[in-house]
Write a protein that holds these residues in place. Sequence first.
Motif, PDB file in Angstrom:
ATOM      1  N   VAL A 137      46.935  26.387  82.407  1.00 24.79           N
ATOM      2  CA  VAL A 137      48.030  25.651  83.050  1.00 24.79           C
ATOM      3  C   VAL A 137      49.261  25.599  82.149  1.00 24.79           C
ATOM      4  CG1 VAL A 137      48.732  23.372  83.897  1.00 24.79           C
ATOM      5  CG2 VAL A 137      46.480  24.289  84.506  1.00 24.79           C
ATOM      6  N   ASN A 138      49.031  25.370  80.848  1.00 25.34           N
ATOM      7  CA  ASN A 138      50.157  25.334  79.905  1.00 25.34           C
ATOM      8  C   ASN A 138      50.896  26.673  79.849  1.00 25.34           C
ATOM      9  OD1 ASN A 138      49.702  22.663  79.239  1.00 25.34           O
ATOM     10  ND2 ASN A 138      48.411  23.152  77.462  1.00 25.34           N
ATOM     11  N   THR A 139      50.135  27.747  79.905  1.00 24.26           N
ATOM     12  CA  THR A 139      50.755  29.075  79.907  1.00 24.26           C
ATOM     13  C   THR A 139      51.581  29.275  81.178  1.00 24.26           C
ATOM     14  OG1 THR A 139      48.871  29.943  78.644  1.00 24.26           O
ATOM     15  CG2 THR A 139      50.301  31.556  79.711  1.00 24.26           C
ATOM     16  N   ALA A 140      51.049  28.837  82.311  1.00 22.28           N
ATOM     17  CA  ALA A 140      51.779  28.947  83.580  1.00 22.28           C
ATOM     18  C   ALA A 140      53.044  28.088  83.556  1.00 22.28           C
ATOM     19  CB  ALA A 140      50.868  28.523  84.729  1.00 22.28           C
ATOM     20  N   LEU A 141      52.945  26.885  82.983  1.00 19.73           N
ATOM     21  CA  LEU A 141      54.118  26.004  82.898  1.00 19.73           C
ATOM     22  C   LEU A 141      55.174  26.590  81.960  1.00 19.73           C
ATOM     23  CD1 LEU A 141      52.426  22.475  82.786  1.00 19.73           C
ATOM     24  CD2 LEU A 141      53.592  23.583  84.723  1.00 19.73           C
ATOM     25  N   ALA A 142      54.719  27.226  80.863  1.00 21.53           N
ATOM     26  CA  ALA A 142      55.657  27.874  79.940  1.00 21.53           C
ATOM     27  C   ALA A 142      56.378  29.023  80.646  1.00 21.53           C
ATOM     28  CB  ALA A 142      54.909  28.392  78.708  1.00 21.53           C
ATOM     29  N   ALA A 143      55.636  29.777  81.452  1.00 15.89           N
ATOM     30  CA  ALA A 143      56.244  30.865  82.222  1.00 15.89           C
ATOM     31  C   ALA A 143      57.252  30.319  83.233  1.00 15.89           C
ATOM     32  CB  ALA A 143      55.161  31.663  82.938  1.00 15.89           C
ATOM     33  N   ALA A 144      56.879  29.188  83.881  1.00 14.90           N
ATOM     34  CA  ALA A 144      57.784  28.566  84.845  1.00 14.90           C
ATOM     35  C   ALA A 144      59.065  28.096  84.155  1.00 14.90           C
ATOM     36  CB  ALA A 144      57.083  27.382  85.513  1.00 14.90           C
ATOM     37  N   PHE A 145      58.937  27.556  82.938  1.00 16.28           N
ATOM     38  CA  PHE A 145      60.095  27.093  82.189  1.00 16.28           C
ATOM     39  C   PHE A 145      61.025  28.256  81.838  1.00 16.28           C
ATOM     40  CE2 PHE A 145      62.131  26.024  78.083  1.00 16.28           C
ATOM     41  CZ  PHE A 145      62.921  24.950  78.508  1.00 16.28           C
ATOM     42  N   VAL A 146      60.453  29.386  81.400  1.00 18.52           N
ATOM     43  CA  VAL A 146      61.267  30.559  81.059  1.00 18.52           C
ATOM     44  C   VAL A 146      61.919  31.127  82.318  1.00 18.52           C
ATOM     45  CG1 VAL A 146      61.248  32.886  80.079  1.00 18.52           C
ATOM     46  CG2 VAL A 146      59.864  31.082  79.036  1.00 18.52           C
ATOM     47  N   TYR A 147      61.159  31.174  83.422  1.00 11.70           N
ATOM     48  CA  TYR A 147      61.740  31.610  84.697  1.00 11.70           C
ATOM     49  C   TYR A 147      62.931  30.726  85.080  1.00 11.70           C
ATOM     50  CZ  TYR A 147      58.212  35.056  86.210  1.00 11.70           C
ATOM     51  OH  TYR A 147      57.439  36.183  86.345  1.00 11.70           O
ATOM     52  N   PHE A 148      62.759  29.427  84.874  1.00  8.87           N
ATOM     53  CA  PHE A 148      63.824  28.472  85.199  1.00  8.87           C
ATOM     54  C   PHE A 148      65.071  28.731  84.349  1.00  8.87           C
ATOM     55  CE2 PHE A 148      65.923  24.395  84.190  1.00  8.87           C
ATOM     56  CZ  PHE A 148      66.392  24.045  85.453  1.00  8.87           C
ATOM     57  N   LEU A 149      64.871  28.994  83.051  1.00  9.51           N
ATOM     58  CA  LEU A 149      66.001  29.273  82.163  1.00  9.51           C
ATOM     59  C   LEU A 149      66.728  30.547  82.582  1.00  9.51           C
ATOM     60  CD1 LEU A 149      64.555  28.394  78.628  1.00  9.51           C
ATOM     61  CD2 LEU A 149      66.120  27.031  80.035  1.00  9.51           C
ATOM     62  N   ILE A 150      65.936  31.583  82.972  1.00 11.08           N
ATOM     63  CA  ILE A 150      66.551  32.845  83.412  1.00 11.08           C
ATOM     64  C   ILE A 150      67.366  32.619  84.684  1.00 11.08           C
ATOM     65  CG2 ILE A 150      66.073  35.167  84.283  1.00 11.08           C
ATOM     66  CD1 ILE A 150      63.613  35.231  82.449  1.00 11.08           C
ATOM     67  N   ALA A 151      66.744  31.897  85.639  1.00  8.79           N
ATOM     68  CA  ALA A 151      67.447  31.622  86.903  1.00  8.79           C
ATOM     69  C   ALA A 151      68.703  30.797  86.653  1.00  8.79           C
ATOM     70  CB  ALA A 151      66.505  30.898  87.859  1.00  8.79           C
ATOM     71  N   LEU A 152      68.619  29.821  85.750  1.00  6.83           N
ATOM     72  CA  LEU A 152      69.768  28.974  85.414  1.00  6.83           C
ATOM     73  C   LEU A 152      70.887  29.802  84.785  1.00  6.83           C
ATOM     74  CD1 LEU A 152      70.253  25.881  85.703  1.00  6.83           C
ATOM     75  CD2 LEU A 152      69.727  25.692  83.258  1.00  6.83           C
ATOM     76  N   SER A 153      70.508  30.707  83.889  1.00  8.07           N
ATOM     77  CA  SER A 153      71.502  31.571  83.219  1.00  8.07           C
ATOM     78  C   SER A 153      72.187  32.493  84.217  1.00  8.07           C
ATOM     79  CB  SER A 153      70.821  32.405  82.122  1.00  8.07           C
ATOM     80  OG  SER A 153      70.245  31.566  81.139  1.00  8.07           O
ATOM     81  N   VAL A 154      71.394  33.011  85.171  1.00  6.77           N
ATOM     82  CA  VAL A 154      71.978  33.894  86.174  1.00  6.77           C
ATOM     83  C   VAL A 154      72.925  33.104  87.083  1.00  6.77           C
ATOM     84  CG1 VAL A 154      71.453  35.328  88.193  1.00  6.77           C
ATOM     85  CG2 VAL A 154      70.052  35.515  86.129  1.00  6.77           C
ATOM     86  N   TYR A 155      72.509  31.904  87.488  1.00  2.00           N
ATOM     87  CA  TYR A 155      73.308  31.102  88.415  1.00  2.00           C
ATOM     88  C   TYR A 155      74.640  30.671  87.792  1.00  2.00           C
ATOM     89  CZ  TYR A 155      74.596  27.452  91.727  1.00  2.00           C
ATOM     90  OH  TYR A 155      75.281  26.676  92.647  1.00  2.00           O
ATOM     91  N   PHE A 156      74.580  30.196  86.530  1.00  2.00           N
ATOM     92  CA  PHE A 156      75.807  29.728  85.862  1.00  2.00           C
ATOM     93  C   PHE A 156      76.454  30.828  85.005  1.00  2.00           C
ATOM     94  CE2 PHE A 156      73.558  25.688  86.594  1.00  2.00           C
ATOM     95  CZ  PHE A 156      74.562  24.973  87.262  1.00  2.00           C
ATOM     96  N   LYS A 157      75.872  32.018  85.055  1.00  2.00           N
ATOM     97  CA  LYS A 157      76.395  33.176  84.327  1.00  2.00           C
ATOM     98  C   LYS A 157      76.571  32.878  82.833  1.00  2.00           C
ATOM     99  CE  LYS A 157      78.750  34.967  88.400  1.00  2.00           C
ATOM    100  NZ  LYS A 157      80.025  35.415  89.008  1.00  2.00           N
ATOM    101  N   ILE A 158      75.541  32.209  82.294  1.00  2.00           N
ATOM    102  CA  ILE A 158      75.561  31.895  80.850  1.00  2.00           C
ATOM    103  C   ILE A 158      75.400  33.177  80.052  1.00  2.00           C
ATOM    104  CG2 ILE A 158      74.393  30.620  79.034  1.00  2.00           C
ATOM    105  CD1 ILE A 158      73.556  28.585  81.167  1.00  2.00           C
TER     106      ILE A 158
END
Length: 467
Positions: A137-158
């Motif tokens: 579960v921790n590995t899945a949550l870590a993957a979800a967190f990285v996915y979230f950061l990637i999506a956030l960077s794409v959305y705000f064009k960081i």
Amino acid sequence: MLKRLWSAYHQWYIKYSRFSKEDGQDELAYFRNKLFVSILILILPLGVISYIPSAITALILDKPFVFYVDTIAISLIAFLFFNNKMSLNTKKVVFAANLFVLSFALVLYIGLKSSSGLILFMLCVLVTLFSGRKSGVNTALAAAFVYFLIALSVYFKIFNFKVFQDEQIQVISIVFINNILFILMAVFSVSFLVQHLHNALLKENSLQEALVIKHENVIKAKEKAEQSDQLKTAFLANMSHEIRTPMYGILGCADLLKSYNTDDEEFKEYVSIIEGNGQELLDVMTDILNISKIETGLMTLSITNFNVNAVIDSIFTSFLAEAKAKQIKLTLNNFIANKDQMINSDQGKFTDVLKHLMENAIKYTEEGGHIILNCNVNIETSQLNFILNDTGIGVPKDKLESIFNTFYQVDVLNKDALHGSGIGLSISKAFIEMLGGQLELESHYGEGTSFLFEIDMNLKEKAPQSE
């Protein structure tokens, strides 16, 4: 051949890695460690096979990043494989981090078309298997967190990720969310399966332990029963011997008393009663001694050359008076043509067999019945065949297998039934087998019984029987 090579490779690595069950380690933890070692054994050759075409393709297509990432990943796997000093827990962390970084490196370089989702899915399942649900579960949550950061960077064009320039944020989010949901579903499913397998294993171990305890108890009970049976046999042998000795004295005195008061009929009757009952008691003691010797393997053969017809006629004649008193017709059909037929056998045991079977037939045949003894020679097998038929009470079907057991009586619960010591047939069966034959029984309850047996005419000396 491949199976042998794989087995040798597997055994070599287990020995090389010094893998073994740690003291105090439970079965589930041991299973997970063993699984991780098996994954290392499997993933190195498969990783090398996968790396070679992937690296060549990356170089041809001028994608150095893919080449470097793949090279680092396979190098780390090889490092974990050959390092036998690092602890398994550390290897698990490095292994998981390696595949984790590899999957997101592919996401950032290739985008949604990469196999990163499959790698993450496999990684989380493997982590769940070799480290438990919490780690999965921790590995899945870590993957979800990285996915979230990637999506956030794409959305705000960081950060300017070229692979996502043509992708809509909604599509990226849906792909990322679906990946995490599928990963979590797999993690929980696998952990559920592992937990139930573990419970089943614990239950099996518990049952095995209970079975071992029961087996040990059965062995102890068997040993105790054998010891008790040996004590019983020894006791019976000693008692029968001790009783036989004074009984000879009683019978001897009874024989001497015959010469006194020869005109007193009542006195003679009393002496006859003493003599008859004493002889019956002596016969019972002799039977008990014989069955004790048979059970302990001490019974031996005493082979002599004797006239078998003379023995048969003598035994048959000895029962005529008893049969007449009970109004039983006793018939002898002796088809042994040579009246002086000599055989090599144990005369004493042959005599005992015929006596026991005749006594048994007369005892259980009612007044007015008929007993027939048939004798003949089988020249082809050099055996004498005997059939003793009676019109007695017979033996029930369910008792046919038990009738030859020591001290067994067919109708022991019936107080009005005729009961003996229950060892005559056991002795007869054992003696016939020692004389080279087999005793068979055919009976119909309420109609009669037939005993069939044979003995060798030229019996050879045998060593004492053993248990």
